[in-house]
Write a protein that holds these residues in place. Structure first.
Motif, mmCIF file in Angstrom:
data_model
loop_
_atom_site.group_PDB
_atom_site.id
_atom_site.type_symbol
_atom_site.label_atom_id
_atom_site.label_comp_id
_atom_site.label_asym_id
_atom_site.label_seq_id
_atom_site.Cartn_x
_atom_site.Cartn_y
_atom_site.Cartn_z
ATOM 1 N N ALA A 104 13.732 25.337 60.727
ATOM 2 C CA ALA A 104 13.507 26.389 59.736
ATOM 3 C C ALA A 104 14.610 26.381 58.680
ATOM 4 C CB ALA A 104 13.438 27.751 60.425
ATOM 5 N N SER A 105 15.849 26.220 59.141
ATOM 6 C CA SER A 105 16.971 26.163 58.200
ATOM 7 C C SER A 105 16.824 24.973 57.252
ATOM 8 C CB SER A 105 18.288 26.067 58.979
ATOM 9 O OG SER A 105 19.380 25.901 58.100
ATOM 10 N N ALA A 106 16.416 23.824 57.790
ATOM 11 C CA ALA A 106 16.227 22.643 56.949
ATOM 12 C C ALA A 106 15.071 22.839 55.972
ATOM 13 C CB ALA A 106 15.977 21.413 57.818
ATOM 14 N N ALA A 107 13.995 23.472 56.443
ATOM 15 C CA ALA A 107 12.851 23.722 55.564
ATOM 16 C C ALA A 107 13.240 24.652 54.415
ATOM 17 C CB ALA A 107 11.694 24.332 56.354
ATOM 18 N N ALA A 154 7.947 29.719 53.056
ATOM 19 C CA ALA A 154 6.824 30.016 53.954
ATOM 20 C C ALA A 154 6.936 29.206 55.240
ATOM 21 C CB ALA A 154 5.504 29.733 53.250
ATOM 22 N N THR A 155 7.215 27.906 55.099
ATOM 23 C CA THR A 155 7.350 27.060 56.285
ATOM 24 C C THR A 155 8.542 27.505 57.120
ATOM 25 O OG1 THR A 155 6.362 25.191 55.131
ATOM 26 C CG2 THR A 155 7.667 24.690 57.072
ATOM 27 N N ALA A 156 9.651 27.821 56.456
ATOM 28 C CA ALA A 156 10.841 28.265 57.182
ATOM 29 C C ALA A 156 10.554 29.525 57.982
ATOM 30 C CB ALA A 156 11.980 28.504 56.193
ATOM 31 N N ALA A 157 9.850 30.471 57.386
ATOM 32 C CA ALA A 157 9.534 31.720 58.085
ATOM 33 C C ALA A 157 8.633 31.464 59.290
ATOM 34 C CB ALA A 157 8.875 32.698 57.128
ATOM 35 N N CYS A 158 7.640 30.585 59.129
ATOM 36 C CA CYS A 158 6.733 30.263 60.242
ATOM 37 C C CYS A 158 7.490 29.608 61.393
ATOM 38 C CB CYS A 158 5.617 29.348 59.758
ATOM 39 S SG CYS A 158 4.408 30.145 58.685
ATOM 40 N N LEU A 159 8.381 28.671 61.064
ATOM 41 C CA LEU A 159 9.150 27.993 62.102
ATOM 42 C C LEU A 159 10.080 28.972 62.817
ATOM 43 C CD1 LEU A 159 10.047 24.708 60.178
ATOM 44 C CD2 LEU A 159 8.498 24.924 62.120
ATOM 45 N N LEU A 160 10.676 29.879 62.066
ATOM 46 C CA LEU A 160 11.568 30.863 62.667
ATOM 47 C C LEU A 160 10.791 31.803 63.592
ATOM 48 C CD1 LEU A 160 14.621 31.127 62.293
ATOM 49 C CD2 LEU A 160 14.191 33.001 60.704
ATOM 50 N N ASP A 161 9.622 32.225 63.153
ATOM 51 C CA ASP A 161 8.781 33.083 63.994
ATOM 52 C C ASP A 161 8.391 32.373 65.291
ATOM 53 O OD1 ASP A 161 8.928 35.081 62.125
ATOM 54 O OD2 ASP A 161 6.974 34.627 61.210
ATOM 55 N N GLU A 162 8.056 31.096 65.172
ATOM 56 C CA GLU A 162 7.668 30.320 66.354
ATOM 57 C C GLU A 162 8.852 30.154 67.307
ATOM 58 O OE1 GLU A 162 5.226 28.000 68.930
ATOM 59 O OE2 GLU A 162 4.886 29.549 67.416
ATOM 60 N N ALA A 163 10.044 29.954 66.745
ATOM 61 C CA ALA A 163 11.241 29.837 67.583
ATOM 62 C C ALA A 163 11.485 31.119 68.367
ATOM 63 C CB ALA A 163 12.454 29.503 66.709
ATOM 64 N N GLU A 164 11.325 32.264 67.717
ATOM 65 C CA GLU A 164 11.536 33.541 68.389
ATOM 66 C C GLU A 164 10.444 33.795 69.426
ATOM 67 O OE1 GLU A 164 11.804 36.322 65.195
ATOM 68 O OE2 GLU A 164 13.960 35.998 64.915
ATOM 69 N N ARG A 165 9.247 33.335 69.165
ATOM 70 C CA ARG A 165 8.159 33.520 70.134
ATOM 71 C C ARG A 165 8.413 32.712 71.407
ATOM 72 N NH1 ARG A 165 3.939 31.157 72.105
ATOM 73 N NH2 ARG A 165 4.313 29.253 70.909
ATOM 74 N N LEU A 166 8.924 31.501 71.241
ATOM 75 C CA LEU A 166 9.151 30.643 72.400
ATOM 76 C C LEU A 166 10.300 31.153 73.266
ATOM 77 C CD1 LEU A 166 8.738 27.034 70.941
ATOM 78 C CD2 LEU A 166 7.277 28.176 72.620
ATOM 79 N N ALA A 167 11.405 31.518 72.629
ATOM 80 C CA ALA A 167 12.590 31.952 73.401
ATOM 81 C C ALA A 167 13.512 32.751 72.499
ATOM 82 C CB ALA A 167 13.321 30.745 73.981
ATOM 83 N N PRO A 168 13.341 34.066 72.409
ATOM 84 C CA PRO A 168 14.211 34.877 71.542
ATOM 85 C C PRO A 168 15.640 34.889 72.080
ATOM 86 C CG PRO A 168 12.795 36.269 72.882
ATOM 87 C CD PRO A 168 12.336 34.868 73.106
ATOM 88 N N GLY A 169 16.582 35.070 71.156
ATOM 89 C CA GLY A 169 17.972 35.131 71.580
ATOM 90 C C GLY A 169 18.923 34.817 70.447
ATOM 91 N N ALA A 170 20.213 34.894 70.742
ATOM 92 C CA ALA A 170 21.237 34.672 69.717
ATOM 93 C C ALA A 170 21.249 33.231 69.222
ATOM 94 C CB ALA A 170 22.610 35.034 70.286
ATOM 95 N N HIS A 171 20.700 32.304 70.022
ATOM 96 C CA HIS A 171 20.697 30.899 69.600
ATOM 97 C C HIS A 171 19.907 30.696 68.312
ATOM 98 C CE1 HIS A 171 16.921 31.347 71.850
ATOM 99 N NE2 HIS A 171 16.451 30.395 71.074
ATOM 100 N N ILE A 172 18.961 31.580 68.036
ATOM 101 C CA ILE A 172 18.141 31.426 66.826
ATOM 102 C C ILE A 172 18.989 31.660 65.585
ATOM 103 C CG2 ILE A 172 16.199 32.390 65.537
ATOM 104 C CD1 ILE A 172 14.804 32.834 68.203
ATOM 105 N N ALA A 173 19.805 32.708 65.608
ATOM 106 C CA ALA A 173 20.706 32.946 64.468
ATOM 107 C C ALA A 173 21.728 31.831 64.355
ATOM 108 C CB ALA A 173 21.406 34.288 64.626
ATOM 109 N N ARG A 174 22.218 31.346 65.506
ATOM 110 C CA ARG A 174 23.254 30.307 65.487
ATOM 111 C C ARG A 174 22.689 28.975 64.963
ATOM 112 N NH1 ARG A 174 24.523 31.045 70.159
ATOM 113 N NH2 ARG A 174 23.362 29.403 71.217
#
Length: 919
Positions: A425-428, A435-455
């Motif tokens: 998402a960051s690369a996108a 739009a792509t970045a937001a979709c990838l970020l949403d998918e990341a949070e759906r799979l496994a939410p946590g502080a690793h997403i912000a990191r």
């Protein structure tokens, strides 16, 4: 008669009732029309139209069909299932005229009946060909005959040979044979026949076609769709239908590989299936090898049994193009269609062969391994992650996003997939796809939410919210995620963006929280910055004067850490900011960082506007707006539009100002983006002020400092203080003008910014007082104020108007002349016109008299203006506001007017000849 298929090949789906309209096919249609005209005159002809699937061959056949209403029209659409049935095509073609078979010579009729399956006699190619030729010639004695065959590559062998025989022998009869085929006629049964290769549409023609398919498409989507379609009309149809997935498809399939719709995919699968197995594999190898390296494709082909014959067949079919050491396709859309149109097993075989030919360290090898991988494959996922890191280092963010996305699909655990998606998402986002970045970020949070997403996502959630124009939500995410990211530089950037988001709201509390973070929080400690630059505050007395320190720090600060541009302008650090942008923007272009480039262009546009480089400002704002709209970044787009709005106001284009401000306020007011709302109100106020409507201008400008208003913002209230003071003086609100002058003086003492010092002097000079001239001179003498040419020129104009009212006409002309020169150079039409009128009033008295008229009976220019306004029944005070003179002076001029014209009332001024133009 088998009807011709209607289809999307250059003009929509034509019907008998509504003939197809073609775009950009003048040469081809002229050739077809010429063949038909010659047939009407008794001379036959043949033409083979060939080219890639979807390129427009069927539309051209339909054009000929529609133009030949006076012909006997026989048509056939060949299909793959009947390709192995001898004479299946001939049966379909001649079915409407089988009644005429019995009229053929005795030797020919039985042969043709056998070919058509109406008798059990043995078939023979030559008699059948002769019979078909005789039949068509006999029919042509009554009326011209048009034979149309589409998808000639699927004709059965027997029919193809027969038609080839006939087509070479119709020239003496009014018979036209038109054939459409995917491949080069020279390598098929049409060798020796006249042919025309159908190429892609030009961009202009593609735009015309797209306008008929999707008439309300915005310019950005039109530009993208035309580029992606590569002139292929069927691709245009499918992109117009499925265009919402363009951005996402680019990141899923890779740069330069447009998405392909189902019809185009089927068409190319049919073209590939028509090849021999070796040529089929070769074509897919070339599509799978993204760089078009002929040697790599050749090595992979040799290892899988591809020989020279396969190369000749693939190039002859019109799919492959070989130039020197490059093998490829006419356009990326063709490559995409070939790749997606083939069977999955064939794709995997091609990737496996290519991977086997490449060394382990080759970057391309991992992509081929990923294409072959099934299910979970952590080894390949790790290789992709490493490839993504290398891609980001060289500025290929889109490639990195694609690699990480595929790595997530192959990841062994949900947490691994989530981390890779967050980084994707960051690369996108860096690549310019919000739009792509937001979709990838949403998918990341759906799979496994946590502080690793912000990191792993580098605090992207707050960045996206800020780009969308929701600063309070962005501020919340940014201040939270600043503590999560590992890299100190990134943490500092997030803290700076949090400050920017807080500043955008125009409220005190969130900014105070952010300043605390910058001062003593983790971001400040980890970046080695004990305190933030002074520019992060617009409070008038929070710190002592720190302008020198701010300017020095701005010159060596990275672009993401610079303050919001209006705040930088307020502090007078526009020059070092502009230098930093000049150095940094080329780097952003080279690295392809579209998001940061759009931000840099928005900043540059405003700075260039203030510096008087208006063409440069317009260019930067336009490019930045295009990038922001393509990214879906509303906040960035509004900032670029605002710069275009300020240019429009200064140029007198009030329609553009109205459109831009209305669009900005539509989104900024509901979302609480006070910085953008304030900019819009300032824009409106300037437009009205420059058009000499001070009441309207003041009504907009006072909102910038009105407590609780959606456009209240301290920075913009400060920047617009001189404009507010000018409008207030003209409407008699000296108290408000005094308040704005004091605010400017306080800010000037704190920062020493040249613009603030000059504006404070001018605001003071506009107010009644004995030291007005000293204030005007002080304003013009402020060191550095010439770097703000519009402000400097307005100071000259105000001074000139004051001198003219003091009857110091020679001095006034000098000041107004200096203003005119700048206004003319900038293109500030309203101010230029105002200065010209003022200059006229400073002319010598002799110029205003007529040589053959007594001067006592001739109105001066100022008397003329007073009379015209009085004729509209304006009061003396209203006239005084418009002409920037006292109401007592208006009364004096009216007395002169009445005396010179010999009238006693304002009503008499309405007479058509009462106020003739002075000479």
């Amino acid at each position: 008669m088998t009807p011709l298929p209607s289809g999307p090949h250059g003009a929509g789906a034509p019907t008998e009732a509504a003939p197809a309209k073609l775009f950009g096919r003048r040469e081809e249609t002229a050739l077809l029309d010429q063949l038909l005209s010659r047939a009407r005159a008794g001379t036959g002809g043949t033409l083979v139209l060939w080219g890639e699937p979807g390129i427009g061959k069927s539309a051209l056949l339909r054009h000929a069909h529609d133009r030949a209403g006076d012909f006997l029209r026989l048509s056939h659409l060949a299909t793959r299932p009947e390709a192995d049935l001898a004479f299946a095509g001939l049966h379909a073609l001649l079915r409407p005229v089988t009644d005429h078979v019995e009229s053929l010579p005795t030797a020919q009729a039985p042969a043709l009946r056998a070919a058509l399956g109406t008798s059990g006699e043995p078939t023979n190619q030559l008699p059948i060909g002769a019979a078909v030729l005789s039949l068509l010639c006999a029919l042509a004695e009554r009326q011209p005959v048009l034979v149309l065959v589409d998808n000639g590559q699927w004709l059965d062998e027997a029919t193809a040979r027969c038609l080839g025989f006939v087509a070479r022998r119709v020239s003496a009869h009014p018979v036209v044979v038109l054939l459409a085929d995917h491949g080069d006629p020279a390598v098929r049964h049409w060798d020796g026949l006249a042919d025309a290769r159908v190429e892609g549409l030009t961009d202009d023609s593609a735009r015309q076609l797209l306008a008929t398919l999707a008439p309300f498409t915005d310019e950005t989507t039109v530009r993208t769709t035309v580029r992606e379609a590569g002139g292929n009309p069927l691709a245009l149809h499918e992109l117009a239908t499925f265009g919402n997935g363009l951005d996402d498809a680019q990141h899923r399939h890779g740069p330069g590989q447009p998405p392909v719709g189902p019809r185009l995919r089927r068409a190319f699968r049919a073209a590939i299936d028509a090849l021999s197995p070796a040529a089929r594999l070769l074509t897919v190898l070339a599509a799978a090898e993204e760089h078009g390296d002929r040697l790599t494709v050749q090595r992979a082909g040799c290892a899988t049994g591809v020989d020279d014959t396969a190369w000749e067949e693939a190039t002859g079919a019109g799919l492959l193009r070989v130039v020197d050491n490059h093998v490829g396709f006419r356009h990326p859309v063709v490559r995409s269609a070939v790749y997606e149109g083939c069977h999955a097993a064939l794709r995997r075989r091609a990737h496996r062969a290519l991977a086997a030919t490449l060394p382990d360290e080759a970057a391309e090898r991992v992509w081929h391994l990923a294409a072959v991988a099934h299910g979970r494959d952590e080894h390949v996922a790790t290789l992709l992650e490493q490839a993504a890191a290398r891609a980001r280092l060289r500025g290929a963010a889109d490639t990195a996003a694609r690699a990480l996305r595929r790595a997530a699909e192959l990841s062994a655990t949900p947490i691994d997939a989530s981390q890779r998606l967050a980084e994707a998402a960051s690369a996108a986002w860096d690549a310019g796809s919000a739009a792509t970045a937001a979709c990838l970020l949403d998918e990341a949070e759906r799979l496994a939410p946590g502080a690793h997403i912000a990191r792993r996502g580098q605090g992207l959630r707050g960045v996206l919210e800020f780009a969308r124009g929701t600063p309070e939500l962005a501020h919340h995410y940014l201040t939270t995620d600043t503590h999560q990211v590992a890299d100190p530089g990134t943490a500092r950037e997030l803290a700076a963006m949090a400050a920017h988001a807080a500043w955008s709201t125009g409220r005190g509390d969130p900014r105070a929280e952010t300043y605390a973070l910058l001062l003593a929080g983790e971001a400040g400690d980890r970046t080695g910055s004990p305190d933030p630059p002074a520019w992060w505050s617009d409070a008038p007395s929070a710190h002592p004067r720190q302008a020198d320190d701010a300017g020095t720090r701005a010159g060596r600060t990275a672009l993401p850490l610079l303050p919001p541009t209006p705040l930088g302008l307020a502090w007078g650090i526009d020059k070092p900011m502009r230098e930093a942008l000049r150095r940094g923007t080329p780097h952003l272009r080279r690295r392809g960082e579209r998001a940061r480039l759009a931000d840099a262009l928005a900043r540059t546009a405003l700075l260039d506007y203030v510096a008087g480089r208006w063409p440069d400002a317009e260019s930067s704002a336009t490019e930045g707006l295009r990038l922001a709209e393509e990214m879906g970044a509303d906040h960035l787009a509004s900032r670029c539009r605002t710069s275009l709005g300020w240019l429009a106001a200064a140029r007198g284009d009030e329609r553009t100002v109205a459109e831009i401000t209305a669009r900005t306020l539509e989104t900024s007011l509901p979302r609480g983006v006070r910085a953008l709302s304030a900019a819009a109100y300032w824009n409106r106020g300037l437009a009205a002020l420059f058009q000499e409507r001070p009441d309207e201008a003041l009504d907009a400008l006072v909102r910038l400092a009105e407590p609780g208003h959606g456009a209240e913002h301290p920075t913009f209230a400060l920047l617009a203080a001189l404009d507010t003071a000018e409008a207030a003086v003209h409407v008699g609100r000296h108290d408000l003008a005094e308040e704005r002058a004091r605010a400017l003086e306080t800010w000037a003492r704190r920062t020493g910014a040249p613009w603030a010092r000059a504006a404070a002097h001018v605001a003071r000079a506009l107010l009644p007082g004995p030291r007005a001239e000293d204030a005007f001179r002080a304003a013009l003498d402020v060191p550095g104020v010439r770097s703000h040419p519009l402000l400097h020129a307005r100071a000259h104009l105000f001074y000139g108007e004051w001198l003219r009212r003091c009857r110091r006409r020679i001095d006034a002309r000098a000041q107004i002349g200096a203003a005119i020169e700048v206004f003319d150079r900038l293109g500030a039409e309203p101010l230029h016109g105002r200065a010209r009128r003022e200059q006229d009033l400073t002319g010598p008295p002799g110029r205003r008299g007529s040589p053959d008229t007594d001067e006592t009976n001739q109105l001066t220019l100022q008397e003329q203006r007073v009379a015209q306004l009085a004729a509209k029944q304006l009061t003396n005070r209203e006239i005084a506001v418009q002409l920037r003179i006292s109401h007592r002076t208006v009364g004096h001029h009216l007395g002169n007017v009445f005396a010179k014209l010999g009238i006693n009332t304002r009503t008499e001024l309405s007479h058509p000849h009462a106020c003739s133009e002075p000479r």
